[in-house]
Design a protein around this motif. Structure first.
Motif, PDB file in Angstrom:
ATOM      1  N   HIS A  63      13.883  -7.689  49.255  1.00  0.00           N
ATOM      2  CA  HIS A  63      14.735  -8.635  49.973  1.00  0.00           C
ATOM      3  C   HIS A  63      13.979  -9.947  50.202  1.00  0.00           C
ATOM      4  CE1 HIS A  63      17.901  -5.848  50.573  1.00  0.00           C
ATOM      5  NE2 HIS A  63      17.374  -5.168  51.563  1.00  0.00           N
ATOM      6  N   GLY A  64      14.739 -11.040  50.238  1.00  0.00           N
ATOM      7  CA  GLY A  64      14.166 -12.330  50.578  1.00  0.00           C
ATOM      8  C   GLY A  64      14.585 -12.742  51.982  1.00  0.00           C
ATOM      9  N   PHE A  65      13.745 -13.532  52.645  1.00  0.00           N
ATOM     10  CA  PHE A  65      13.994 -13.939  54.038  1.00  0.00           C
ATOM     11  C   PHE A  65      13.693 -15.425  54.207  1.00  0.00           C
ATOM     12  CE2 PHE A  65      12.977  -9.502  53.963  1.00  0.00           C
ATOM     13  CZ  PHE A  65      13.721  -8.907  54.959  1.00  0.00           C
ATOM     14  N   ASP A  66      14.398 -16.046  55.119  1.00  0.00           N
ATOM     15  CA  ASP A  66      14.095 -17.416  55.519  1.00  0.00           C
ATOM     16  C   ASP A  66      12.954 -17.338  56.535  1.00  0.00           C
ATOM     17  OD1 ASP A  66      13.970 -20.018  56.358  1.00  0.00           O
ATOM     18  OD2 ASP A  66      16.120 -20.248  56.705  1.00  0.00           O
ATOM     19  N   LEU A  67      11.751 -17.189  56.027  1.00  0.00           N
ATOM     20  CA  LEU A  67      10.598 -16.922  56.882  1.00  0.00           C
ATOM     21  C   LEU A  67      10.282 -18.089  57.809  1.00  0.00           C
ATOM     22  CD1 LEU A  67       8.367 -15.202  54.177  1.00  0.00           C
ATOM     23  CD2 LEU A  67       9.688 -14.082  55.980  1.00  0.00           C
ATOM     24  N   ASP A  68      10.504 -19.309  57.351  1.00  0.00           N
ATOM     25  CA  ASP A  68      10.243 -20.471  58.199  1.00  0.00           C
ATOM     26  C   ASP A  68      11.153 -20.487  59.426  1.00  0.00           C
ATOM     27  OD1 ASP A  68       8.186 -21.464  56.660  1.00  0.00           O
ATOM     28  OD2 ASP A  68       9.506 -22.713  55.431  1.00  0.00           O
ATOM     29  N   ARG A  69      12.378 -20.050  59.234  1.00  0.00           N
ATOM     30  CA  ARG A  69      13.311 -20.031  60.369  1.00  0.00           C
ATOM     31  C   ARG A  69      12.861 -19.014  61.420  1.00  0.00           C
ATOM     32  NH1 ARG A  69      15.483 -20.083  64.309  1.00  0.00           N
ATOM     33  NH2 ARG A  69      17.678 -20.345  64.859  1.00  0.00           N
ATOM     34  N   PHE A  70      12.379 -17.854  60.984  1.00  0.00           N
ATOM     35  CA  PHE A  70      11.867 -16.876  61.942  1.00  0.00           C
ATOM     36  C   PHE A  70      10.637 -17.418  62.667  1.00  0.00           C
ATOM     37  CE2 PHE A  70      14.269 -13.788  59.334  1.00  0.00           C
ATOM     38  CZ  PHE A  70      14.871 -13.060  60.337  1.00  0.00           C
ATOM     39  N   ALA A  71       9.811 -18.177  61.936  1.00  0.00           N
ATOM     40  CA  ALA A  71       8.563 -18.673  62.508  1.00  0.00           C
ATOM     41  C   ALA A  71       8.773 -19.861  63.439  1.00  0.00           C
ATOM     42  CB  ALA A  71       7.600 -19.063  61.390  1.00  0.00           C
ATOM     43  N   ALA A 127      10.207  -8.847  62.251  1.00  0.00           N
ATOM     44  CA  ALA A 127       9.339  -8.819  63.436  1.00  0.00           C
ATOM     45  C   ALA A 127       8.031  -9.553  63.173  1.00  0.00           C
ATOM     46  CB  ALA A 127       9.074  -7.372  63.850  1.00  0.00           C
ATOM     47  N   LEU A 128       7.419  -9.306  62.015  1.00  0.00           N
ATOM     48  CA  LEU A 128       6.147  -9.950  61.710  1.00  0.00           C
ATOM     49  C   LEU A 128       6.333 -11.439  61.441  1.00  0.00           C
ATOM     50  CD1 LEU A 128       4.177  -7.349  59.571  1.00  0.00           C
ATOM     51  CD2 LEU A 128       4.480  -7.517  62.033  1.00  0.00           C
ATOM     52  N   ILE A 183       5.713 -11.206  66.400  1.00  0.00           N
ATOM     53  CA  ILE A 183       5.765 -10.233  67.495  1.00  0.00           C
ATOM     54  C   ILE A 183       4.832  -9.068  67.180  1.00  0.00           C
ATOM     55  CG2 ILE A 183       7.241  -8.821  68.959  1.00  0.00           C
ATOM     56  CD1 ILE A 183       7.857 -11.875  68.919  1.00  0.00           C
ATOM     57  N   PRO A 184       3.843  -8.782  68.022  1.00  0.00           N
ATOM     58  CA  PRO A 184       2.978  -7.619  67.789  1.00  0.00           C
ATOM     59  C   PRO A 184       3.806  -6.341  67.763  1.00  0.00           C
ATOM     60  CG  PRO A 184       2.534  -8.618  69.936  1.00  0.00           C
ATOM     61  CD  PRO A 184       3.507  -9.501  69.254  1.00  0.00           C
ATOM     62  N   SER A 185       3.539  -5.480  66.762  1.00  0.00           N
ATOM     63  CA  SER A 185       4.474  -4.396  66.479  1.00  0.00           C
ATOM     64  C   SER A 185       3.788  -3.051  66.288  1.00  0.00           C
ATOM     65  CB  SER A 185       5.279  -4.722  65.209  1.00  0.00           C
ATOM     66  OG  SER A 185       6.026  -5.908  65.371  1.00  0.00           O
ATOM     67  N   VAL A 186       4.580  -2.012  66.558  1.00  0.00           N
ATOM     68  CA  VAL A 186       4.179  -0.620  66.337  1.00  0.00           C
ATOM     69  C   VAL A 186       5.138  -0.025  65.315  1.00  0.00           C
ATOM     70  CG1 VAL A 186       3.839   1.640  67.400  1.00  0.00           C
ATOM     71  CG2 VAL A 186       3.361  -0.450  68.719  1.00  0.00           C
ATOM     72  N   PHE A 187       4.589   0.521  64.227  1.00  0.00           N
ATOM     73  CA  PHE A 187       5.429   1.011  63.139  1.00  0.00           C
ATOM     74  C   PHE A 187       5.003   2.404  62.676  1.00  0.00           C
ATOM     75  CE2 PHE A 187       5.656  -3.663  61.611  1.00  0.00           C
ATOM     76  CZ  PHE A 187       6.791  -3.914  62.352  1.00  0.00           C
ATOM     77  N   ARG A 192      -4.532 -11.127  66.546  1.00  0.00           N
ATOM     78  CA  ARG A 192      -4.921 -10.919  65.146  1.00  0.00           C
ATOM     79  C   ARG A 192      -3.772 -10.319  64.344  1.00  0.00           C
ATOM     80  NH1 ARG A 192      -8.950  -7.572  65.676  1.00  0.00           N
ATOM     81  NH2 ARG A 192      -8.105  -5.667  64.753  1.00  0.00           N
ATOM     82  N   LEU A 193      -3.075  -9.361  64.927  1.00  0.00           N
ATOM     83  CA  LEU A 193      -1.938  -8.752  64.241  1.00  0.00           C
ATOM     84  C   LEU A 193      -0.846  -9.790  63.973  1.00  0.00           C
ATOM     85  CD1 LEU A 193      -1.520  -5.323  66.097  1.00  0.00           C
ATOM     86  CD2 LEU A 193      -2.818  -5.822  64.025  1.00  0.00           C
ATOM     87  N   VAL A 194      -0.601 -10.662  64.941  1.00  0.00           N
ATOM     88  CA  VAL A 194       0.420 -11.696  64.771  1.00  0.00           C
ATOM     89  C   VAL A 194       0.057 -12.631  63.621  1.00  0.00           C
ATOM     90  CG1 VAL A 194       1.412 -13.765  65.829  1.00  0.00           C
ATOM     91  CG2 VAL A 194       1.284 -11.630  67.132  1.00  0.00           C
TER      92      VAL A 194
END
Length: 369
Positions: A162-170, A289-290, A294-298, A341-343
Motif C-alpha cells: 500500500h502507498g500512503f501520503d506520509l507527509d500528511r501524517f507527519a 502510527a509510525l 506515535i511510539p507504538s507496541v506491536f 528513538r522509536l519515533v
C-alpha cells in the motif's frame, strides 16, 4: 487502456481516494463501480473530482447473479480493457463480470489474511477467484505466501505494498488536532492509549483491555481510546463485557472518525496486537502510527513482519500476552529516550517502503505489462 476499479462496501477510505487522485494525475482513463456504496463518502469524493462512477446494490454473494450481469453490461458498454477489484463482493462480482464481458486483464487485490476459522465455502470462493483473475496483487509477503499455498503460480502474483501520503501524517493540521482532542479527550486525560481496529477476536483487543486494566493501577488518569467499534462484529460481545470492568471515565469508544491523518495525534501510545502472524493481511495502522510519530507496541503480523524491529522502530510483544503489552506501555511512558528513538526511526522506516509515488509506479507497471 480503459481501466475500471470495482470496490465493494466502502463508505470512506483515504487509500482509495488518494489512489483515484493519483491515477487521474497520471492521465489514466479510469472509472469506478461501487457495490453497496451508493451515496457514501467515497462515492461523493469520486464524483466531486470528476470521475465516472457507477453503483450497484446486492444483498451478498449468494444472491449476486443480477449484480454480475449488471456489472458485465457496464464493462461492455464502457469498453473496459482492464478491471481491478477490491474486497470480497467486488472480487466475486467483478471477476465473473469481467470474464463474461471478455475483459482480458482481470486483477484483484487480496486484502484478507487467513481467518482464525475458515469455512470450506471460503476456500472454494478463493479457488474460483484465483482462477478467474489474470493477475493477483498481494499486499504483503504473507499474502504472497498464502496465494502460493493456494496453488497460484508465481507469474500470476505480484507484491505491491500500500502507498500512503506520509507527509500528511507527519504534518498534522493544528485546527483538526484541537478539534479531535476536544471531541475525544475533553478532560485532557493522560496517557491516551490508542487503538484503531475492528472488534474481531483476531485483532487482539481483548489483551489490550486487560493490559490497560493493569496500567490504571499506576496511571489512574489514563484513557483507552478504541476506534473502529461495532456492535455486530464477531467479538463485540466479549469486548463489551471486558470494557464494563473498566471505569467509564477511562474508556472512549468510537465507531469511526473520518480524519485518520490527524487522529493519531490524540494518542500518547499506540497499540496494535493481532493474535498470529497471518491473520493480518497488511495492517495499514502499523504504517500510519509510525508515520504520525506515535511510539507504538506491536505484534508481528502482516506487513509488520517485513519492517518492524523490536526497540528500533517499535516495541514488539509476543502474541496474546497481556503482561508484555502492559510492561511495554510502562516502558514507553517511563523511558523518554527510547520513545523518541522509536519515533525517529519509525518515520524513516516507512518512508522508503510505503511512499505513494512508488505505489502508483508499481500499479502503472502492472496495468501496462
Amino acid at each position: 487502456m480503459k481501466l475500471c476499479y470495482i470496490i465493494s462496501e466502502i463508505n470512506k477510505a483515504v487509500y482509495f481516494e488518494q489512489t483515484a487522485l493519483q491515477l487521474k494525475a497520471q492521465h489514466i482513463d479510469v472509472c469506478y463501480i461501487l457495490i453497496n456504496g451508493t451515496n457514501g463518502e467515497l462515492h461523493r469524493f469520486l464524483s466531486e473530482n470528476g470521475l465516472t462512477v457507477y453503483t450497484l446494490e446486492t444483498p451478498g454473494i449468494l444472491k449476486s447473479t443480477k449484480a454480475i450481469f449488471a456489472c458485465r453490461k457496464i464493462l461492455k458498454e464502457a469498453k473496459i480493457t482492464h478491471i481491478h477489484c477490491h474486497l470480497a463482493l467486488a472480487n466475486w462480482i467483478g471477476l465473473w463480470a469481467g470474464k463474461l464481458a471478455g475483459v482480458k486483464t482481470r486483477i484483484y487485490t487480496r486484502h484478507s489474511g487467513e481467518p482464525l476459522n475458515i469455512h470450506w465455502k471460503e476456500r472454494l470462493i478463493d479457488r474460483i477467484q484465483n482462477r478467474l483473475a489474470t493477475q493477483i496483487v498481494a499486499i504483503s509477503g504473507i499474502i504472497d505466501e498464502l496465494l502460493e499455498k493456494q496453488g497460484v503460480p508465481a507469474k500470476k502474483r505480484v507484491i505491491i505494498y500500500h502507498g500512503f501520503d506520509l507527509d500528511r501524517f507527519a504534518h498534522p493540521n493544528a485546527e483538526e488536532v484541537v478539534r479531535i482532542s476536544g471531541d475525544y479527550n475533553p478532560d485532557r486525560q493522560f496517557p491516551v492509549i490508542g487503538v484503531i481496529a475492528r472488534w474481531q477476536e483476531l485483532k487482539g483487543i481483548q489483551y489490550i483491555i486487560e493490559a490497560f486494566q493493569e496500567l490504571l493501577k499506576t496511571h489512574p488518569d489514563a484513557l483507552l481510546s478504541l476506534f473502529g467499534a461495532s456492535d455486530n462484529a464477531d467479538y463485540s460481545h466479549e469486548i463489551s463485557r471486558l470494557l464494563k470492568q473498566l471505569p467509564e471515565r477511562n474508556v472512549r469508544v468510537v465507531s469511526f472518525e473520518n480524519n485518520v491523518y490527524d487522529l493519531f495525534q490524540l494518542f500518547n501510545l499506540y497499540v496494535h496486537v493481532p493474535v498470529n502472524p497471518t491473520c493480518e493481511a497488511f495492517g495499514q495502522t502499523y504504517v500510519e502510527a509510525l508515520a504520525s510519530g506515535i511510539p507504538s507496541v506491536f505484534t508481528l503480523s502482516g506487513i509488520a513482519r517485513e519492517f518492524i524491529t523490536d526497540r528500533e522502530n517499535a516495541l514488539v510483544v509476543p502474541f496474546k500476552s497481556t503482561e508484555a503489552i502492559h510492561q511495554s506501555m510502562l516502558l514507553l511512558l517511563n523511558d523518554r529516550t527510547l520513545s523518541e528513538r522509536l519515533v525517529q526511526n519509525g518515520r524513516v522506516s516507512v518512508r522508503e517502503l510505503f511512499n505513494f509515488d512508488r505505489y502508483i509506479a508499481q500499479l502503472k507497471a502492472l496495468y501496462i505489462s
